[in-house]
Design an enzyme around this catalytic site. Sequence first.
Site, PDB file in Angstrom:
ATOM      1  N   THR A  82       2.377  -0.025  12.238  1.00 42.91           N
ATOM      2  CA  THR A  82       1.055   0.455  12.676  1.00 42.91           C
ATOM      3  C   THR A  82       1.109   1.958  12.917  1.00 42.91           C
ATOM      4  O   THR A  82       0.206   2.707  12.517  1.00 42.91           O
ATOM      5  CB  THR A  82       0.601  -0.297  13.950  1.00 42.91           C
ATOM      6  OG1 THR A  82       0.883  -1.691  13.795  1.00 42.91           O
ATOM      7  CG2 THR A  82      -0.889  -0.117  14.199  1.00 42.91           C
ATOM      8  N   ASP A 141       1.534   4.402  20.198  1.00 41.86           N
ATOM      9  CA  ASP A 141       2.569   3.478  19.721  1.00 41.86           C
ATOM     10  C   ASP A 141       1.980   2.080  19.528  1.00 41.86           C
ATOM     11  O   ASP A 141       0.932   1.749  20.106  1.00 41.86           O
ATOM     12  CB  ASP A 141       3.729   3.428  20.737  1.00 41.86           C
ATOM     13  CG  ASP A 141       5.010   2.847  20.140  1.00 41.86           C
ATOM     14  OD1 ASP A 141       5.011   2.456  18.959  1.00 41.86           O
ATOM     15  OD2 ASP A 141       6.013   2.786  20.867  1.00 41.86           O
ATOM     16  N   GLY A 188       9.778  -3.338  20.984  1.00 45.21           N
ATOM     17  CA  GLY A 188      11.186  -3.320  20.615  1.00 45.21           C
ATOM     18  C   GLY A 188      11.515  -4.158  19.401  1.00 45.21           C
ATOM     19  O   GLY A 188      12.679  -4.273  19.022  1.00 45.21           O
ATOM     20  N   THR A 201       6.843   3.992  16.964  1.00 49.04           N
ATOM     21  CA  THR A 201       7.579   3.509  15.785  1.00 49.04           C
ATOM     22  C   THR A 201       6.963   2.199  15.297  1.00 49.04           C
ATOM     23  O   THR A 201       6.488   1.399  16.111  1.00 49.04           O
ATOM     24  CB  THR A 201       9.051   3.263  16.170  1.00 49.04           C
ATOM     25  OG1 THR A 201       9.610   4.488  16.622  1.00 49.04           O
ATOM     26  CG2 THR A 201       9.866   2.756  14.987  1.00 49.04           C
ATOM     27  N   GLU A 230      11.110   4.905  22.847  1.00 51.28           N
ATOM     28  CA  GLU A 230       9.672   4.665  23.047  1.00 51.28           C
ATOM     29  C   GLU A 230       9.334   4.704  24.532  1.00 51.28           C
ATOM     30  O   GLU A 230       8.327   5.297  24.940  1.00 51.28           O
ATOM     31  CB  GLU A 230       9.282   3.312  22.447  1.00 51.28           C
ATOM     32  CG  GLU A 230       9.339   3.306  20.921  1.00 51.28           C
ATOM     33  CD  GLU A 230       9.108   1.936  20.299  1.00 51.28           C
ATOM     34  OE1 GLU A 230       8.800   1.902  19.104  1.00 51.28           O
ATOM     35  OE2 GLU A 230       9.246   0.909  20.992  1.00 51.28           O
TER      36      GLU A 230
HETATM   37  C1  5RP Z   1       9.270  -0.808  17.667  1.00 49.46           C
HETATM   38  C2  5RP Z   1       8.073  -1.363  18.335  1.00 49.46           C
HETATM   39  C3  5RP Z   1       6.824  -1.501  17.521  1.00 49.46           C
HETATM   40  O1  5RP Z   1       5.805  -0.811  18.165  1.00 49.46           O
HETATM   41  C4  5RP Z   1       6.468  -2.956  17.435  1.00 49.46           C
HETATM   42  O2  5RP Z   1       7.559  -3.668  16.893  1.00 49.46           O
HETATM   43  C5  5RP Z   1       5.215  -3.168  16.585  1.00 49.46           C
HETATM   44  O3  5RP Z   1       5.489  -2.891  15.258  1.00 49.46           O
HETATM   45  P1  5RP Z   1       4.424  -3.041  14.097  1.00 49.46           P
HETATM   46  O4  5RP Z   1       3.392  -1.974  14.314  1.00 49.46           O
HETATM   47  O5  5RP Z   1       5.230  -2.830  12.830  1.00 49.46           O
HETATM   48  O6  5RP Z   1       3.826  -4.423  14.150  1.00 49.46           O
HETATM   49  O7  5RP Z   1       8.070  -1.674  19.493  1.00 49.46           O
HETATM   50  O8  5RP Z   1      10.376  -0.839  18.504  1.00 49.46           O
END
Ligand code: 5RP
Length: 213
Positions: A31, A81, A95, A28, A103
């Site tokens: 990215t 992820d 998180g 999630t 996740e």
């Molecule tokens: C969501 C997460 C995401 O992987 C983390 O917050 C990174 O997010 P982004 O890719 O938007 O920087 O752990 O719970």
Amino acid sequence: MNQVNEKKLAGEAALRYVEDGAIVGVGTGSTVAYFIDALAGIKDRIKGAVSSSEQSTAQLKKHGIEVFDLNATGPLDLYVDGADECDPFKRLIKGGGAALTREKIVAAAAAKFVCIIDSSKRVDVLGKFPLPIEVIPMARSLVSREIVKLGGQPVWRDGVVTDNGNWIIDVHGWQITDPVALERELNQLAGVVTVGLFAQRPADVVLVGDKVM
Ligand code: 5RP
């Protein structure tokens, strides 16, 4: 290179790890959103995905990628992820998007965890990013008091309800020199659902942009 470009490059580079016929574990965040867009380009070569959040499920379905229940798939070969922080041992804080519980479940089911980040996420010691902890709502104060005893400063992410109907506490002020031990200790607290430390099961591969860390 700016963070947006690095995130996009990382999301696209993760396609290298996707094998034909796979059911891919999907995380999630912003990215991962690039990864899902890239995955859509090869959707005819994969069987589908297991998703870690309602947000990713919606994006996968929008692209016509079938989303499977983890109970129906058995073990996965690959989980992709993002992360909020990553140390040199590929241990993570996750998180920031409040999706940490699903996740962690999908990561645990996968043989290989490919983490996709931009370079701003790399740290020597975890903890500058406040550590998210998902708690059962009635345990919010209890868990917060225990965190204070452990030297952290808990802040309730007021207004946020996770996909599982729980709440998030963000812990400030910890320099996490032993993330495996802290993850184990926090996991013991009554009312804690999931700790946003991915240290007992770190990433296997970290892509910073399109470079393997
Ligand atoms: C969501 C997460 C995401 O992987 C983390 O917050 C990174 O997010 P982004 O890719 O938007 O920087 O752990 O719970």
